[in-house]
Design a protein around this motif. Structure first.
Motif, PDB file in Angstrom:
ATOM      1  N   LEU A 171     -38.340 -27.528  61.674  1.00 61.15           N
ATOM      2  CA  LEU A 171     -36.914 -27.817  61.824  1.00 61.15           C
ATOM      3  C   LEU A 171     -36.579 -28.219  63.249  1.00 61.15           C
ATOM      4  N   HIS A 174     -38.236 -31.735  64.211  1.00 60.15           N
ATOM      5  CA  HIS A 174     -37.547 -32.857  63.567  1.00 60.15           C
ATOM      6  C   HIS A 174     -36.128 -33.019  64.109  1.00 60.15           C
ATOM      7  N   SER A 175     -35.497 -31.924  64.489  1.00 66.50           N
ATOM      8  CA  SER A 175     -34.163 -32.020  65.083  1.00 66.50           C
ATOM      9  C   SER A 175     -34.217 -32.759  66.411  1.00 66.50           C
ATOM     10  N   PHE A 178     -34.649 -36.407  65.710  1.00 71.34           N
ATOM     11  CA  PHE A 178     -33.666 -36.926  64.764  1.00 71.34           C
ATOM     12  C   PHE A 178     -32.853 -38.068  65.348  1.00 71.34           C
ATOM     13  N   LEU A 302     -33.503 -34.732  59.073  1.00 74.75           N
ATOM     14  CA  LEU A 302     -33.097 -33.659  59.977  1.00 74.75           C
ATOM     15  C   LEU A 302     -33.899 -32.387  59.723  1.00 74.75           C
ATOM     16  N   LEU A 303     -34.110 -32.047  58.460  1.00 73.42           N
ATOM     17  CA  LEU A 303     -34.775 -30.790  58.103  1.00 73.42           C
ATOM     18  C   LEU A 303     -36.296 -30.905  58.131  1.00 73.42           C
TER      19      LEU A 303
END
Length: 337
Positions: A171, A174-175, A178, A302-303
């Motif tokens: 998480l 990837h954030s 993003f 995003l996740l």
């Protein structure tokens, strides 16, 4: 002769203080960041990479030179002053020279000298790695520099083995990426878009076919996919009570939102929130349709994981499109150049 020896003694004592005051230049960036920038040809990073490789050897060399100079100072003090006073002077020098070496006037000149001779020291230690490896008692632990880039932070998080779960690492990483990912990376390709012709009657058979696709929104086209005139919401049709079977043009929502394929998914998310819509048509610089992107696509980016529900026929439509299930542009005699 005695005066000459005292002059030599003084010179060696000064050299001892200067060597002890030197602080080998420690790179301000981490090994990962230095290696990343060095790979791009950054001159400063290339020099820092060389420093990282021989930092332990430079420290070892400093200790060896300091020890040798200390031995010479002790021997000369004993020769000049005799055993009693020579030993007393030697003990005073051993105890006090680290303190004197930290005086500003000493450290300034010592560091200037080191900066001047550092290139030669780097080449010297590079030339004899095995010698210094044998002399080095332990590896010098450098103070970890501050993280200076997003890529370095991602690398640090990915390397963590404690205090964070695999899902949390995914998480966070990837954030961080993003905001820089493009819509073209997450969209459903043009070849996998299920469309409805504007003139098509939405009777029971047509609705059944649309329902089987697993999608809830369909671009309505006029002649071809580069002329999208609306968005059809299948849920609205399932609860419709009109006696006359409508066409797709009559039942569609006329408001269509477009987004460029080279815009970021962060921009797309903000647009979804601002417009309260869940599906955008993706176009290229010539306003040709190249795909569609949904709020679900953006949330998956995003996740860092697929959001698959019971209506999804495929986990990843991009991978399906790569297999070219429709046989696009592959006649019997074709060649890719």
């Amino acid at each position: 002769m005695t005066i000459f020896l005292w002059i030599v003694f003084g010179i060696i004592a000064v050299l001892l203080l200067l060597v002890a005051s030197m602080r080998p230049n420690q790179p301000s960036r981490s090994r990962f960041e230095v290696a990343r920038l060095a790979g791009k040809g950054d001159a400063v990073a290339v020099r820092d990479e060389a420093r990282y490789q021989v930092f332990d050897d430079i420290m070892t060399l400093q200790r060896i030179v300091s020890a040798l100079l200390m031995v010479v100072v002790i021997v000369m003090s004993v020769i000049q002053l005799g055993w009693l006073f020579g030993v007393i002077v030697a003990v005073i020098v051993v105890l006090e020279y680290p303190v004197i070496a930290r005086l500003p006037i000493i450290t300034v000149y010592g560091q200037k000298i080191y900066d001047h001779i550092e290139p030669y020291l780097l080449r010297f230690t590079h030339r004899f790695p095995r010698v210094f490896a044998a002399l080095r008692a332990r590896s010098i632990i450098l103070d970890p520099p501050a993280i200076t880039s997003k890529e370095e932070l991602q690398h640090s998080i990915a390397a963590m083995t404690r205090g964070i779960t695999t899902d949390e690492k995914r998480l966070v990483t990837h954030s961080l990426s993003f905001g820089s990912r493009l819509v073209s990376e997450v969209m459903t390709p043009k070849s996998m878009i299920a469309t409805v012709d504007g003139k098509e009657l939405l009777g029971p058979l047509a609705l059944d076919e649309l329902h089987k696709t697993g999608h809830s929104r369909f671009p309505v086209i006029e002649n071809d996919i580069d002329h999208i005139v609306g968005i059809l919401h299948i849920q609205d049709l399932l609860v419709a009570t009109a006696k006359k079977t409508p066409t797709a043009t009559q039942a569609m929502e006329q408001k269509v939102f477009y987004i460029r394929e080279d815009q970021t998914v962060g921009h797309a998310l903000n647009a979804f929130i601002r417009t309260h819509h869940h599906l955008f048509i993706v176009v290229n610089e010539y306003r040709e349709t190249v795909g569609v992107v949904s709020l679900e696509d953006v949330m998956e980016a995003l996740l860092g994981r697929e959001i698959v529900d019971e209506f999804d026929a495929h986990d990843d439509l991009r991978k399906v499109a790569e297999r070219n299930p429709h046989g696009n542009n592959i006649p019997q005699r074709h060649a890719d150049v």
